[in-house]
Design a protein around this motif. Sequence first.
Motif, PDB file in Angstrom:
ATOM      1  N   UNK A 114       0.846  -1.186   0.000  1.00 51.29           N
ATOM      2  CA  UNK A 114       0.000   0.000   0.000  1.00 51.29           C
ATOM      3  C   UNK A 114       0.889   1.246   0.000  1.00 51.29           C
ATOM      4  N   UNK A 115       0.340   2.386  -0.364  1.00 49.92           N
ATOM      5  CA  UNK A 115       1.128   3.603  -0.560  1.00 49.92           C
ATOM      6  C   UNK A 115       1.903   4.021   0.687  1.00 49.92           C
ATOM      7  N   UNK A 116       1.277   3.985   1.849  1.00 54.47           N
ATOM      8  CA  UNK A 116       1.967   4.394   3.079  1.00 54.47           C
ATOM      9  C   UNK A 116       3.174   3.506   3.353  1.00 54.47           C
ATOM     10  N   UNK A 117       2.980   2.195   3.279  1.00 57.60           N
ATOM     11  CA  UNK A 117       4.072   1.263   3.543  1.00 57.60           C
ATOM     12  C   UNK A 117       5.188   1.443   2.519  1.00 57.60           C
ATOM     13  N   UNK A 118       4.805   1.572   1.268  1.00 59.50           N
ATOM     14  CA  UNK A 118       5.786   1.755   0.196  1.00 59.50           C
ATOM     15  C   UNK A 118       6.603   3.032   0.437  1.00 59.50           C
ATOM     16  N   UNK A 119       5.927   4.138   0.757  1.00 58.42           N
ATOM     17  CA  UNK A 119       6.635   5.400   1.005  1.00 58.42           C
ATOM     18  C   UNK A 119       7.597   5.283   2.179  1.00 58.42           C
ATOM     19  N   UNK A 120       7.143   4.675   3.266  1.00 61.69           N
ATOM     20  CA  UNK A 120       7.999   4.521   4.445  1.00 61.69           C
ATOM     21  C   UNK A 120       9.205   3.648   4.117  1.00 61.69           C
ATOM     22  N   UNK A 121       8.976   2.546   3.425  1.00 58.56           N
ATOM     23  CA  UNK A 121      10.067   1.630   3.073  1.00 58.56           C
ATOM     24  C   UNK A 121      11.102   2.339   2.192  1.00 58.56           C
ATOM     25  N   UNK A 122      10.649   3.052   1.168  1.00 55.65           N
ATOM     26  CA  UNK A 122      11.570   3.751   0.278  1.00 55.65           C
ATOM     27  C   UNK A 122      12.334   4.841   1.023  1.00 55.65           C
ATOM     28  N   UNK A 123      11.630   5.626   1.832  1.00 51.80           N
ATOM     29  CA  UNK A 123      12.300   6.701   2.563  1.00 51.80           C
ATOM     30  C   UNK A 123      13.347   6.156   3.519  1.00 51.80           C
ATOM     31  N   UNK A 124      13.025   5.043   4.158  1.00 48.34           N
ATOM     32  CA  UNK A 124      13.952   4.461   5.138  1.00 48.34           C
ATOM     33  C   UNK A 124      15.130   3.779   4.436  1.00 48.34           C
ATOM     34  N   UNK A 125      14.843   2.984   3.397  1.00 48.65           N
ATOM     35  CA  UNK A 125      15.877   2.184   2.735  1.00 48.65           C
ATOM     36  C   UNK A 125      16.719   3.032   1.783  1.00 48.65           C
ATOM     37  N   UNK A 126      16.062   3.764   0.895  1.00 48.73           N
ATOM     38  CA  UNK A 126      16.803   4.522  -0.115  1.00 48.73           C
ATOM     39  C   UNK A 126      17.242   5.897   0.381  1.00 48.73           C
ATOM     40  N   UNK A 127      16.370   6.538   1.156  1.00 47.77           N
ATOM     41  CA  UNK A 127      16.671   7.888   1.599  1.00 47.77           C
ATOM     42  C   UNK A 127      17.458   7.958   2.886  1.00 47.77           C
ATOM     43  N   UNK A 128      17.592   6.833   3.573  1.00 45.10           N
ATOM     44  CA  UNK A 128      18.277   6.781   4.863  1.00 45.10           C
ATOM     45  C   UNK A 128      17.708   7.794   5.853  1.00 45.10           C
ATOM     46  N   UNK A 129      16.399   8.015   5.768  1.00 49.66           N
ATOM     47  CA  UNK A 129      15.762   8.943   6.686  1.00 49.66           C
ATOM     48  C   UNK A 129      15.538   8.278   8.035  1.00 49.66           C
ATOM     49  N   UNK A 130      15.622   9.078   9.086  1.00 49.54           N
ATOM     50  CA  UNK A 130      15.265   8.632  10.431  1.00 49.54           C
ATOM     51  C   UNK A 130      13.735   8.582  10.512  1.00 49.54           C
TER      52      UNK A 130
END
Length: 164
Positions: A114-130
């Motif tokens: 789903x969009x929320x999970x996808x966004x969180x996963x990408x931000x955490x994995x690719x963006x290295x965001x806290x």
Amino acid sequence: MQDIDQIYEKYGKIVYKYVFCLTGNEDTTEEIVQDTFLVAIKDINKFRGECKVSTWLCQISKYIWYKKLKNEKLKKEISLDELENTLLIEETIEENLLNKEKKMQLFKKIQNFDEDTRNVMYLRILGNFEYTEIADILNKTSNWARVVFFRGKQKLKEELKNEK
């Protein structure tokens, strides 16, 4: 409202990282970030202050990305060349190919979330965001981001386990 130069200086990197997580492409990211700030300049009087400026800018960039996908009928691809930089130099070509296949498989699975999970996963994995940064971008709590990421990881593990 702050001067647009100050806003760009303060939030430009956040918007860039967020958009790169969506697009996986540097050129497309730069184009969308420019468009985001053009829209922000044009619509700065419409900003009601109900959310953080970074959230407002990321929402603008997300809508520009979706509009771009719809208009050009592009399929989103994760740039594995960018991810390749994270691999150890000493790995053999065979190991690189196996890792690339595994990453491709993981990102294909994440794309189906789903969009929320996808966004969180990408931000955490690719963006290295806290988690706090993810929460700020998505206008949620850091605990929410932590839980969504954990559940996404669990779902990935379960899907990979079921394939074996």
